[in-house]
Design a protein around this motif. Structure first.
Motif, PDB file in Angstrom:
ATOM      1  N   VAL A 100       0.850  -1.196   0.000  1.00 20.57           N
ATOM      2  CA  VAL A 100       0.000   0.000   0.000  1.00 20.57           C
ATOM      3  C   VAL A 100       0.885   1.245   0.000  1.00 20.57           C
ATOM      4  N   GLY A 101       1.956   1.204   0.824  1.00 15.98           N
ATOM      5  CA  GLY A 101       2.805   2.387   1.005  1.00 15.98           C
ATOM      6  C   GLY A 101       3.452   2.872  -0.273  1.00 15.98           C
ATOM      7  N   ILE A 102       3.963   1.950  -1.085  1.00 12.72           N
ATOM      8  CA  ILE A 102       4.622   2.365  -2.335  1.00 12.72           C
ATOM      9  C   ILE A 102       3.612   3.027  -3.258  1.00 12.72           C
ATOM     10  N   ASN A 103       2.398   2.534  -3.233  1.00 18.69           N
ATOM     11  CA  ASN A 103       1.381   3.134  -4.100  1.00 18.69           C
ATOM     12  C   ASN A 103       0.945   4.501  -3.583  1.00 18.69           C
ATOM     13  N   VAL A 104       1.037   4.711  -2.260  1.00 17.64           N
ATOM     14  CA  VAL A 104       0.779   6.043  -1.703  1.00 17.64           C
ATOM     15  C   VAL A 104       1.908   6.982  -2.164  1.00 17.64           C
ATOM     16  N   ILE A 105       3.152   6.496  -2.104  1.00 17.33           N
ATOM     17  CA  ILE A 105       4.289   7.327  -2.546  1.00 17.33           C
ATOM     18  C   ILE A 105       4.128   7.703  -4.019  1.00 17.33           C
ATOM     19  N   LYS A 106       3.679   6.742  -4.833  1.00 16.08           N
ATOM     20  CA  LYS A 106       3.458   7.028  -6.256  1.00 16.08           C
ATOM     21  C   LYS A 106       2.471   8.197  -6.404  1.00 16.08           C
ATOM     22  N   ASN A 107       1.394   8.169  -5.623  1.00 16.30           N
ATOM     23  CA  ASN A 107       0.404   9.264  -5.685  1.00 16.30           C
ATOM     24  C   ASN A 107       1.046  10.581  -5.277  1.00 16.30           C
ATOM     25  N   ILE A 108       1.869  10.544  -4.220  1.00 13.43           N
ATOM     26  CA  ILE A 108       2.526  11.774  -3.739  1.00 13.43           C
ATOM     27  C   ILE A 108       3.430  12.327  -4.840  1.00 13.43           C
ATOM     28  N   LEU A 109       4.214  11.446  -5.466  1.00 12.22           N
ATOM     29  CA  LEU A 109       5.151  11.906  -6.504  1.00 12.22           C
ATOM     30  C   LEU A 109       4.395  12.544  -7.665  1.00 12.22           C
ATOM     31  N   GLU A 110       3.302  11.910  -8.052  1.00  6.43           N
ATOM     32  CA  GLU A 110       2.546  12.460  -9.184  1.00  6.43           C
ATOM     33  C   GLU A 110       1.922  13.812  -8.833  1.00  6.43           C
ATOM     34  N   SER A 111       1.485  13.954  -7.581  1.00 12.39           N
ATOM     35  CA  SER A 111       0.850  15.212  -7.194  1.00 12.39           C
ATOM     36  C   SER A 111       1.861  16.350  -7.077  1.00 12.39           C
ATOM     37  N   PHE A 112       3.095  16.019  -6.655  1.00 14.01           N
ATOM     38  CA  PHE A 112       4.047  17.098  -6.339  1.00 14.01           C
ATOM     39  C   PHE A 112       5.195  17.232  -7.335  1.00 14.01           C
ATOM     40  N   LYS A 113       5.160  16.472  -8.444  1.00 12.31           N
ATOM     41  CA  LYS A 113       6.342  16.461  -9.315  1.00 12.31           C
ATOM     42  C   LYS A 113       6.700  17.846  -9.874  1.00 12.31           C
ATOM     43  N   LEU A 114       5.680  18.691 -10.121  1.00 14.56           N
ATOM     44  CA  LEU A 114       5.972  20.029 -10.669  1.00 14.56           C
ATOM     45  C   LEU A 114       6.772  20.884  -9.692  1.00 14.56           C
ATOM     46  N   GLU A 115       6.560  20.653  -8.384  1.00 17.44           N
ATOM     47  CA  GLU A 115       7.294  21.400  -7.347  1.00 17.44           C
ATOM     48  C   GLU A 115       8.792  21.117  -7.438  1.00 17.44           C
ATOM     49  N   PHE A 116       9.135  19.960  -8.007  1.00 20.44           N
ATOM     50  CA  PHE A 116      10.538  19.538  -8.020  1.00 20.44           C
ATOM     51  C   PHE A 116      11.193  19.670  -9.391  1.00 20.44           C
ATOM     52  N   SER A 117      10.572  20.476 -10.271  1.00 24.21           N
ATOM     53  CA  SER A 117      11.097  20.529 -11.638  1.00 24.21           C
ATOM     54  C   SER A 117      12.535  21.061 -11.699  1.00 24.21           C
ATOM     55  N   GLU A 118      12.965  21.836 -10.686  1.00 20.79           N
ATOM     56  CA  GLU A 118      14.325  22.413 -10.700  1.00 20.79           C
ATOM     57  C   GLU A 118      15.296  21.613  -9.828  1.00 20.79           C
ATOM     58  N   TRP A 119      14.833  20.536  -9.219  1.00 17.34           N
ATOM     59  CA  TRP A 119      15.661  19.781  -8.269  1.00 17.34           C
ATOM     60  C   TRP A 119      16.297  18.577  -8.955  1.00 17.34           C
ATOM     61  N   LEU A 140      11.602   1.382 -10.934  1.00 17.77           N
ATOM     62  CA  LEU A 140      11.212   1.806 -12.294  1.00 17.77           C
ATOM     63  C   LEU A 140       9.817   2.430 -12.279  1.00 17.77           C
ATOM     64  N   PHE A 141       8.936   1.816 -11.512  1.00 17.54           N
ATOM     65  CA  PHE A 141       7.551   2.284 -11.372  1.00 17.54           C
ATOM     66  C   PHE A 141       7.534   3.711 -10.793  1.00 17.54           C
ATOM     67  N   LEU A 142       8.370   3.954  -9.761  1.00 19.20           N
ATOM     68  CA  LEU A 142       8.423   5.286  -9.151  1.00 19.20           C
ATOM     69  C   LEU A 142       9.111   6.280 -10.078  1.00 19.20           C
ATOM     70  N   SER A 143      10.169   5.812 -10.731  1.00 21.14           N
ATOM     71  CA  SER A 143      10.959   6.676 -11.610  1.00 21.14           C
ATOM     72  C   SER A 143      10.113   7.229 -12.761  1.00 21.14           C
ATOM     73  N   GLU A 144       9.236   6.353 -13.288  1.00 23.00           N
ATOM     74  CA  GLU A 144       8.344   6.758 -14.401  1.00 23.00           C
ATOM     75  C   GLU A 144       7.584   8.031 -14.082  1.00 23.00           C
ATOM     76  N   SER A 145       7.087   8.123 -12.829  1.00 23.33           N
ATOM     77  CA  SER A 145       6.250   9.285 -12.510  1.00 23.33           C
ATOM     78  C   SER A 145       7.082  10.549 -12.334  1.00 23.33           C
ATOM     79  N   LEU A 146       8.418  10.423 -12.339  1.00 24.83           N
ATOM     80  CA  LEU A 146       9.283  11.596 -12.188  1.00 24.83           C
ATOM     81  C   LEU A 146      10.026  11.897 -13.485  1.00 24.83           C
TER      82      LEU A 146
END
Ligand code: NAD
Length: 215
Positions: A100-119, A140-146
């Motif tokens: 469950v946790g990794i899928n929660v992280i995936k949601n977090i990454l997708e929601s906040f990826k624009l905040e990290f465009s310069e990082w 790979l699954f997490l990397s895709e969303s970034l």
């Protein structure tokens, strides 16, 4: 439910058998590299084995017209196409990570990826020394969303699966990390996926669909 399991003698297979028996589900068909046994028609087939086994798993799912839950990692594009074809006939749930946790992280990454465009963003994943694939399917699954960020893989000892996402700019570092404390979490996720799959219509689903109960 009556279930079939490909990879029953492996580390995940044993964990699945333990968890499913806690919930009174019955193992009626089992397969591994050297053993094939079908006692009864399964209601569902689970596969936590190796990409080489997938073709036979798909055949079994077609033969018994039963849904499939696939957790095997390191699948290639043609394997995913095979699962997509199968999903026209039966429900198919595929995920490289049933926690469950990794899928929660995936949601977090997708929601906040624009905040990290310069990082700068890097993923570091740690797994036990016997893990066959690197990078892990989860990394790979997490990397895709970034936008496919670099991944560093460490294979050591008996680590069940740690994933760290590191965000760094000139003066700050943010770390987001997930640790699997045991393999049981993946088996519990596979059970959730199996319960979902036997009660839904034929289509291709991810574990995120299961968690959000898409039907
Ligand atoms: P393992 O090496 O302990 O076990 C592999 C099992 O697959 C064994 O039973 C083996 O006999 C069987 N197998 C291998 N080749 C086969 C073939 N050609 N036909 C039939 N059976 C075959 O591995 P493990 O740690 O149990 O992991 C199994 C798979 O599950 C790996 O791909 C791993 O990355 C994946 N996994 C997925 C998740 C998830 O949440 N999706 C979690 C953990 C592991």
């Amino acid at each position: 439910m009556k279930y079939g399991l490909v990879g029953f003698s492996g580390k995940m297979g044993k964990e699945i058998i333990e968890v499913f028996s806690e919930y009174c589900h019955q193992l009626v068909a089992k397969f591994d590299r050297t053993h094939r046994e079908v006692q009864e028609k399964p209601d569902i087939i689970l596969d936590f084995s190796s990409p080489e086994a997938l073709k036979e798993t798909v055949e079994l799912s077609k033969k018994f017209l039963c849904p499939a839950v696939i957790g095997t990692t390191n699948l290639k594009e043609q394997d995913i196409s095979m699962l997509n074809e199968l999903s026209a006939l039966v429900p198919v749930v595929y995920s490289s990570n049933f926690s469950v946790g990794i899928n929660v992280i995936k949601n977090i990454l997708e929601s906040f990826k624009l905040e990290f465009s310069e990082w700068d963003i890097e993923i570091i994943e740690f797994h036990h020394r016997k893990k066959k694939d690197a990078p892990s399917g989860t990394a790979l699954f997490l990397s895709e969303s970034l936008g496919n960020v670099p991944i560093h893989s460490i294979r050591a000892g008996g680590i069940f699966g740690d994933h760290k996402i590191l965000f760094a700019n000139e003066g700050e570092v943010i770390e987001l990390s997930h640790r699997a404390m045991s393999r049981k979490i993946f088996a519990l996720g596979a059970l959730k996926a199996a319960e979902f799959a036997i009660s839904t219509k034929a289509s291709f689903y991810t574990f995120r669909d299961v968690l959000s109960k898409k039907r």
